[in-house]
Design an enzyme around this catalytic site. Structure first.
Site, PDB file in Angstrom:
ATOM      1  N   PRO A   2       0.831  -1.201   0.000  1.00 58.51           N
ATOM      2  CA  PRO A   2       0.000   0.000   0.000  1.00 58.51           C
ATOM      3  C   PRO A   2       0.868   1.255   0.000  1.00 58.51           C
ATOM      4  O   PRO A   2       1.805   1.375   0.785  1.00 58.51           O
ATOM      5  CB  PRO A   2      -0.798  -0.133   1.302  1.00 58.51           C
ATOM      6  CG  PRO A   2      -0.816  -1.599   1.594  1.00 58.51           C
ATOM      7  CD  PRO A   2       0.512  -2.103   1.109  1.00 58.51           C
ATOM      8  N   GLU A   3       0.542   2.176  -0.903  1.00 52.39           N
ATOM      9  CA  GLU A   3       1.294   3.413  -1.005  1.00 52.39           C
ATOM     10  C   GLU A   3       0.419   4.566  -0.523  1.00 52.39           C
ATOM     11  O   GLU A   3      -0.643   4.339   0.057  1.00 52.39           O
ATOM     12  CB  GLU A   3       1.791   3.591  -2.441  1.00 52.39           C
ATOM     13  CG  GLU A   3       2.703   2.430  -2.873  1.00 52.39           C
ATOM     14  CD  GLU A   3       3.264   2.576  -4.282  1.00 52.39           C
ATOM     15  OE1 GLU A   3       3.157   3.675  -4.858  1.00 52.39           O
ATOM     16  OE2 GLU A   3       3.815   1.591  -4.812  1.00 52.39           O
ATOM     17  N   LYS A  57       3.193   7.273   4.594  1.00 54.79           N
ATOM     18  CA  LYS A  57       2.339   6.084   4.511  1.00 54.79           C
ATOM     19  C   LYS A  57       1.847   5.640   5.887  1.00 54.79           C
ATOM     20  O   LYS A  57       1.394   4.506   6.052  1.00 54.79           O
ATOM     21  CB  LYS A  57       3.105   4.946   3.833  1.00 54.79           C
ATOM     22  CG  LYS A  57       3.551   5.269   2.410  1.00 54.79           C
ATOM     23  CD  LYS A  57       4.353   4.123   1.820  1.00 54.79           C
ATOM     24  CE  LYS A  57       4.938   4.500   0.468  1.00 54.79           C
ATOM     25  NZ  LYS A  57       5.761   3.401  -0.107  1.00 54.79           N
ATOM     26  N   LYS A 150      22.894  15.348  -7.543  1.00 56.46           N
ATOM     27  CA  LYS A 150      22.525  13.976  -7.192  1.00 56.46           C
ATOM     28  C   LYS A 150      22.828  13.050  -8.371  1.00 56.46           C
ATOM     29  O   LYS A 150      22.361  13.276  -9.485  1.00 56.46           O
ATOM     30  CB  LYS A 150      21.039  13.884  -6.848  1.00 56.46           C
ATOM     31  CG  LYS A 150      20.631  14.684  -5.620  1.00 56.46           C
ATOM     32  CD  LYS A 150      21.191  14.073  -4.358  1.00 56.46           C
ATOM     33  CE  LYS A 150      20.667  14.813  -3.130  1.00 56.46           C
ATOM     34  NZ  LYS A 150      21.226  14.263  -1.879  1.00 56.46           N
ATOM     35  N   ARG A 259      13.867  -2.778  -7.015  1.00 57.79           N
ATOM     36  CA  ARG A 259      12.446  -2.670  -7.348  1.00 57.79           C
ATOM     37  C   ARG A 259      12.276  -2.758  -8.850  1.00 57.79           C
ATOM     38  O   ARG A 259      13.064  -2.204  -9.621  1.00 57.79           O
ATOM     39  CB  ARG A 259      11.856  -1.338  -6.847  1.00 57.79           C
ATOM     40  CG  ARG A 259      12.077  -1.060  -5.366  1.00 57.79           C
ATOM     41  CD  ARG A 259      11.437  -2.104  -4.474  1.00 57.79           C
ATOM     42  NE  ARG A 259       9.995  -2.121  -4.610  1.00 57.79           N
ATOM     43  CZ  ARG A 259       9.162  -1.330  -3.935  1.00 57.79           C
ATOM     44  NH1 ARG A 259       9.656  -0.427  -3.088  1.00 57.79           N
ATOM     45  NH2 ARG A 259       7.856  -1.427  -4.084  1.00 57.79           N
TER      46      ARG A 259
END
Length: 270
Positions: A2-3, A57, A150, A259
């Protein structure tokens, strides 16, 4: 997992049954989740629920003496049931309220959490979180400054909770597709215009997902038992080898930061 939209949907679904109600008791059947369920929860009785909110979250239930903080983990969900309803195998925690309802936590993989704090602004897990993606603080100037120098992959950068909270794997994939940006593009190479486009699409994708009740892939259900319908809107996530909805090229996948990432090699050139 769940996000943000799924947690927001959960909050909206249980709020009518909790806000203003009195918690009669909390039943903890399985205290061994990601972390041990806070012992204070089992001691709660006859406390009024002041308000529900969300941070990243995390679901926050404000009571008279402190805050219950819940995290759905990989497979957790909350549903509203009647007192006396049968208990399923993975129903680990009940919030029993004085209106005849029970808010029941189910978590097959037991990677969620239920914690307690008296001071929300001192809660350790919140101290290093970035801004909420739907807030005014999260704008193109902020993302531009955060991304400078970055060298991390753009998708990893967007999923960093210290940069911005709640942009999980599903919605990062969808946002990058809508922006025609490759997930492995270095964050530091973003232009100011691309930062503005990313912010706009992140807000739009998350808002749309909330309106659709989130995304149901495996375990997630809304508190009333319905699935999240944003799954019907997914353009690239989980669609490897299917045609790109824009150009028809086969969607490809790769692993970034452990991921799965999905993208169109034509629309999202590196």
């Amino acid at each position: 997992m769940p996000e943000l939209p799924e947690v927001e949907t959960t909050k909206n679904g249980i709020s009518p049954y909790l806000e203003g109600a009195i918690i009669e008791k909390i039943v903890v059947r399985q205290p061994k989740l990601r972390w041990m369920v806070s012992e204070e929860l089992a001691q709660i009785t006859q406390q009024k629920v002041i308000a529900l909110s969300r941070r990243a979250k995390y679901l926050i239930i404000q009571l008279e003496t402190g805050y219950m903080i819940g995290h759905l983990g990989m497979s957790g969900s909350l549903r509203v049931v009647e007192k006396g309803d049968l208990i399923d195998k993975h129903d680990h925690l009940d919030i029993v309220v004085n209106n005849g309802k029970v808010v029941r936590y189910n978590d097959p993989r037991r990677f969620g959490a239920w914690l307690w704090t008296e001071k929300l602004d001192e809660f350790p897990l919140f101290l290093k979180l970035g801004p909420e993606p739907l807030s005014e603080e999260f704008d193109s100037d902020y993302l531009w400054q955060k991304s400078r120098k970055k060298q991390t992959a753009l998708k990893t950068f967007l999923m960093d909770n210290a940069v911005v909270v709640g942009v999980g794997n599903i919605y990062a994939n969808e946002t990058l597709f809508l922006c025609n940006l490759h997930p492995q593009k270095t964050a530091g190479s973003l232009t100011k215009a691309q930062c503005g486009q990313l912010v706009e699409q992140i807000k739009q994708v998350l808002s749309n997902a909330i309106q659709q009740g989130g995304t149901t892939l495996k375990d997630f259900l809304q508190p009333d038992g319905r699935p999240g319908y944003f799954v019907q809107e997914l353009r690239v996530y989980g669609n490897k080898d299917k045609p790109c909805p824009t150009c028809g090229t086969k969607i490809e996948s790769l692993v970034i930061g452990q991921r799965n990432s999905f993208y169109c090699p034509k629309c999202q050139k590196r």
